[in-house]
Design a protein around this motif. Structure first.
Motif, short mmCIF file in Angstrom:
data_model
loop_
_atom_site.label_atom_id
_atom_site.label_comp_id
_atom_site.label_asym_id
_atom_site.label_seq_id
_atom_site.Cartn_x
_atom_site.Cartn_y
_atom_site.Cartn_z
N LEU A 1 0.81 -1.20 0.10
CA LEU A 1 0.10 0.16 0.12
C LEU A 1 0.86 1.19 -0.04
CD1 LEU A 1 -2.73 0.96 0.05
CD2 LEU A 1 -2.85 0.81 2.54
N ALA A 2 1.89 1.25 0.73
CA ALA A 2 2.99 2.36 0.75
C ALA A 2 3.80 2.63 -0.49
CB ALA A 2 3.61 2.11 1.76
N ARG A 3 3.97 1.61 -1.31
CA ARG A 3 4.37 1.44 -2.58
C ARG A 3 3.54 2.28 -3.43
NH1 ARG A 3 3.98 -1.27 -6.78
NH2 ARG A 3 2.82 -3.10 -5.74
N ARG A 4 2.22 1.78 -3.47
CA ARG A 4 1.40 2.64 -4.36
C ARG A 4 0.99 3.88 -4.08
NH1 ARG A 4 -2.76 -2.12 -6.33
NH2 ARG A 4 -2.17 -4.14 -6.09
N ALA A 5 0.87 4.15 -2.87
CA ALA A 5 0.70 5.44 -2.41
C ALA A 5 1.77 6.58 -2.42
CB ALA A 5 0.01 5.45 -1.12
N ARG A 6 3.18 6.01 -2.45
CA ARG A 6 4.26 7.15 -2.37
C ARG A 6 4.17 8.00 -3.48
NH1 ARG A 6 8.49 8.70 0.06
NH2 ARG A 6 8.13 7.25 1.98
N PRO A 7 3.85 7.64 -4.80
CA PRO A 7 4.20 8.40 -5.99
C PRO A 7 2.83 9.78 -5.61
CG PRO A 7 4.04 6.52 -6.76
CD PRO A 7 3.87 6.29 -5.35
N TYR A 8 1.84 9.45 -5.11
CA TYR A 8 1.01 10.49 -4.78
C TYR A 8 1.24 11.34 -3.54
CZ TYR A 8 -1.71 7.70 -8.09
OH TYR A 8 -2.19 7.06 -9.21
N ALA A 9 1.78 10.70 -2.65
CA ALA A 9 2.27 11.44 -1.36
C ALA A 9 3.34 12.29 -1.84
CB ALA A 9 2.62 10.47 -0.47
N GLU A 10 4.48 11.95 -2.50
CA GLU A 10 5.50 12.82 -2.95
C GLU A 10 4.94 14.18 -3.84
OE1 GLU A 10 8.08 9.92 -4.83
OE2 GLU A 10 9.13 9.51 -2.91
N LYS A 11 3.97 13.75 -4.40
CA LYS A 11 3.47 14.93 -5.27
C LYS A 11 2.74 15.97 -4.35
CE LYS A 11 0.38 16.08 -9.19
NZ LYS A 11 -0.13 17.35 -8.47
N ASP A 12 1.93 15.35 -3.40
CA ASP A 12 1.14 16.33 -2.48
C ASP A 12 2.22 17.10 -1.80
OD1 ASP A 12 -1.23 15.06 -2.93
OD2 ASP A 12 -1.02 13.44 -1.18
N ILE A 13 3.41 16.56 -1.18
CA ILE A 13 4.46 17.23 -0.59
C ILE A 13 5.06 18.29 -1.39
CG2 ILE A 13 6.39 15.82 -0.62
CD1 ILE A 13 5.09 17.43 2.61
N ALA A 14 5.33 18.12 -2.68
CA ALA A 14 5.79 18.79 -3.26
C ALA A 14 4.92 20.08 -3.79
CB ALA A 14 6.15 18.10 -4.90
N ASP A 15 3.64 19.85 -4.03
CA ASP A 15 2.73 20.98 -4.20
C ASP A 15 2.50 21.65 -2.89
OD1 ASP A 15 2.04 19.81 -6.43
OD2 ASP A 15 0.01 18.92 -5.73
N ARG B 1 5.19 22.25 -0.93
CA ARG B 1 6.44 23.07 -0.58
C ARG B 1 6.46 24.37 -1.68
NH1 ARG B 1 9.66 17.87 0.74
NH2 ARG B 1 9.65 18.01 3.06
N THR B 2 5.86 23.98 -2.99
CA THR B 2 5.82 24.77 -3.95
C THR B 2 4.99 26.14 -3.70
OG1 THR B 2 6.33 23.18 -5.72
CG2 THR B 2 5.46 25.31 -6.53
N PHE B 3 3.79 25.80 -3.30
CA PHE B 3 2.79 26.70 -2.72
C PHE B 3 3.29 27.73 -1.64
CE2 PHE B 3 -0.87 28.15 -0.46
CZ PHE B 3 -1.75 28.81 -1.50
N ALA B 4 3.81 27.01 -0.61
CA ALA B 4 4.35 27.76 0.70
C ALA B 4 5.47 28.75 -0.03
CB ALA B 4 4.96 26.88 1.60
N ALA B 5 6.39 28.34 -0.69
CA ALA B 5 7.26 29.33 -1.36
C ALA B 5 6.88 30.46 -2.21
CB ALA B 5 8.29 28.35 -2.11
#
Length: 685
Positions: free
Chosen positions: A297-311, A313-317
């Motif tokens: 489940l972690a493997r399948r969710a990770r790409p989505y989670a990495e996109k979530d956190i990138a979004d 950080r980008t928005f915060a900056a």
């Protein structure tokens, strides 16, 4: 008979129970249970299911019900006097249940019962009983048996201590914020905080670590310094990292001892670790299967989670001038990003969810889906504002429940369902005993004469707990030990609760349970569409967070050495799974009540496991809607189908624990569950 804990004629007399009733009631009920145990284990007592039930089960049910009342009051109306009475009785009650579960004479009597004489429900209950005797040490002898009993008693004390420390550490913290610090915090939250400060004769706004106060600060307070202050207090509660004045609440030693005792208990029973013991009574076959499920489940969710956190950080900056956001900033950034991306805020949505309207909407959907009627009822209660209801079908009483919604001092955090009594065709009277449940939440209370406002998360929580309640109350099983939630595998018990959450995302359902607190207008369709678009906002991150808790829990109970600091393991799991780094001081495990005082030890994965079942069960309703030319959620048409609801009720809710959960699921779906529906519902397909 002046003792209200000894009155089993009707509903519990919650309003009359005093701390001084606890000890005498337990004296009386334990003595009666001992007499019953001696009677049924006598050599001349016949080994029949009904004979044992008529004597022993009646006595132990009374004990369980009275102790349940005491335990419930200890959770929702804690006072120093009640806590002392509870703790004084706890060792004796624990000792009796431990001895009962390991009594070799009773075990032999159960093994001698002629299985051919039992009906299907009784056979399942008998099978569970034999398994539970083994897990309770009935096959141990001599010093091993004695030590096993000591372990159970000590674990009960430690679990209670963990719970008390968590509650006291949460209640002990208060920060009185000034006008300069509270910019951005919702008006209704500030009103309540101001009123609490005034009640204490203090200036400013009293902010606490209770969810109705803590969460809005983390989501909306513009001051990062204020968020950091509360975040640090929250994540160091009941730990070695808390301020010195709260050191008496540190759970570190309690946790270490609990883990060591669980490990010792497992070895006595012939298992390698507590994870192996835990899965014996669950759907999962082994700890390895659970760990593989979580890592997949972690493997399948990770790409989505990495996109979530990138979004984030980008928005915060780009929009908040934050180039290095910290752990206490992400809820705030997430709220701002959600507002920008979907043009709405939780605060805006909350104005439409008044507690009375939400409750009426919940009742309406339950009545439609499961062909029942919910009516107000009367009962003695522990606090003003606690409500009591009855569920009927065709004019016949099916079950009853208490509903206790607001957060308050002395009330354990979180939300839960618990049983007051279970459906049972009583062997002593031949009469049917109907089930009763507690539904407990920690929502904001009403302020200034206006109804209490719920967040959409609160609404989902209410539906979740009500799903548990329905599992308990709608059962048609007459055998006490497999009726309702009794005897249901722990990793399947979340199916009915998580299933109900799906209806919180249907337009036809929501529009009927919303009314703006000031104007009375229902939730606008445009706002609902934004909520729906945001439904899977950060679902990758949220999935990984649940996997982090679940994996930590299972590894803690399988590969961890209890003598070692568990922070090493937690940090290792975080490195493997998490996408947000926690500060070095974070000690979230120290208030992880689910696994240290709530029965989820080596079982927290059950939430994700059951999500697979519940998503697939809800997909049956989507398929019915599609077959009828509707497409459920996306079309705004409700998936509420009486026909599919009836099938679900009969296959899953009414069957309770009378057969393995997989059999019940297959009776409903016609096949084993699939992960696809969960990934699709969470936007990770």
């Amino acid at each position: 008979m002046n003792n209200p804990l000894l009155d089993f004629s009707d509903l519990p007399l919650f309003d009359r129970v005093l701390p001084e009733h606890v000890g005498p009631a337990m004296d009386d009920l334990l003595a009666k249970a001992e007499t019953a145990l001696a009677q049924v284990t006598a050599s001349d007592f016949p080994a029949t299911w009904s004979g044992i039930a008529r004597v022993l089960d009646v006595a132990t049910e009374n004990l369980g019900r009275a102790w349940g009342v005491v335990g419930h009051l200890n959770s929702v109306a804690d006072t120093p006097e009640l806590r002392a009475a509870y703790n004084a009785a706890l060792p004796r009650v624990t000792e009796f249940w431990t001895r009962l579960g390991a009594d070799e004479r009773l075990y032999a009597k159960y093994k001698a019962i002629d299985i051919a004489s039992l009906n299907a429900e009784q056979r399942q209950a008998h099978k569970n009983a034999i398994r539970n005797f083994v897990l309770s040490g009935a096959e141990l002898t001599g010093a091993a048996k004695e030590r096993f009993a000591q372990i159970q008693e000590r674990q009960a004390e430690l679990s209670q201590k963990f719970s008390e420390n968590s509650l006291d550490a949460t209640d002990a913290f208060a920060y009185y914020a000034t006008d300069d610090e509270v910019a951005g915090i919702p008006k209704d939250v500030l009103q309540a905080a101001r009123a609490q400060a005034e009640a204490e004769g203090k200036a400013g706004y009293r902010l606490s670590l209770k969810m109705p106060s803590y969460l809005p600060v983390m989501q909306f307070a513009e001051s990062s310094a204020l968020r950091e202050k509360l975040y640090k207090a929250y994540t160091t509660r009941a730990s070695d990292q808390a301020p010195a004045e709260f050191s008496q609440f540190d759970n570190s030693a309690v946790m270490r001892e609990i883990l060591a005792l669980r490990q010792e208990e497992s070895r006595l029973l012939g298992y390698q670790n507590f994870g192996e013991v835990s899965v014996v009574a669950k759907m999962a076959q082994s700890p390895e299967e659970v760990v593989a499920f979580l890592r997949d489940l972690a493997r399948r969710a990770r790409p989505y989670a990495e996109k979530d956190i990138a979004d984030l950080r980008t928005f915060a900056a780009e929009h908040l001038n934050q180039t290095d956001p910290q752990a206490w900033d992400y809820a705030y950034i997430g709220e701002k990003l959600k507002e920008a991306r979907y043009a709405f805020s939780e605060q805006e949505v909350k104005q439409y969810f008044t507690a009375p309207k939400v409750l009426a909407g919940l009742f309406r959907i339950v009545e439609t889906l499961f062909e029942v009627q919910i009516r107000e009822d009367s009962a003695p209660v522990w606090k003003p504002g606690v409500a009591f209801y009855r569920i009927e079908r065709d004019g016949q009483l099916v079950g009853q429940f208490y509903l206790d919604q607001p957060a308050r001092t002395g009330k354990r955090g979180g939300a839960w369902m618990d049983d007051v009594r279970t459906r049972w065709l009583r062997p002593d009277t031949g009469k049917l005993q109907t089930p009763i449940a507690h539904l407990v939440c920690n929502f904001a209370d009403s302020v200034g004469g206006k109804p209490a406002l719920l967040t959409h998360d609160d609404v989902t929580t209410l539906f979740h707990e009500f799903g548990h309640g329905l599992h308990h109350m709608l059962t048609q099983v007459n055998e006490h030990d497999v009726s309702g939630i009794s005897g249901v595998e722990w990793d399947a018990v979340e199916l009915p609760s998580q299933f109900m959450e799906n209806f919180c995302w249907e337009w036809e359902v929501l529009k009927q349970m919303t009314a703006h607190v000031d104007t009375g207008e229902p939730l606008p369709r445009a706002l609902f569409e934004k909520m729906l678009a945001a439904k899977n906002f950060q679902s990758g991150m949220q999935t990984l967070r649940q996997v982090e808790f679940s994996l930590f829990d299972m590894l803690l109970h399988t590969s961890h050495n209890p003598d070692e600091d568990l922070m090493g393991l937690l940090n290792e799991v975080r490195r493997e799974v998490a996408v947000i780094s926690a500060p070095a001081y974070s000690r979230t495990a120290h208030t992880f009540s689910h696994i240290f005082s709530g029965g989820y030890a080596a079982g927290y994965y059950s939430y994700k496991w059951a999500e697979v079942l519940s998503a697939d069960a809800y997909a049956a309703f989507e398929e019915t809607a599609a077959a009828n030319g509707e497409t459920g959620e996306a079309s705004g048409k409700s998936t509420v189908s009486v026909e599919t609801g009836r099938k679900y009720r009969q296959a899953i809710l009414e069957a309770g624990g009378s057969r393995p959960a997989m059999e019940s699921f297959k009776a409903f779906r016609g096949r084993e569950p699939s992960l696809d529906a969960l990934l699709r519902h969470q936007g990770m397909a």
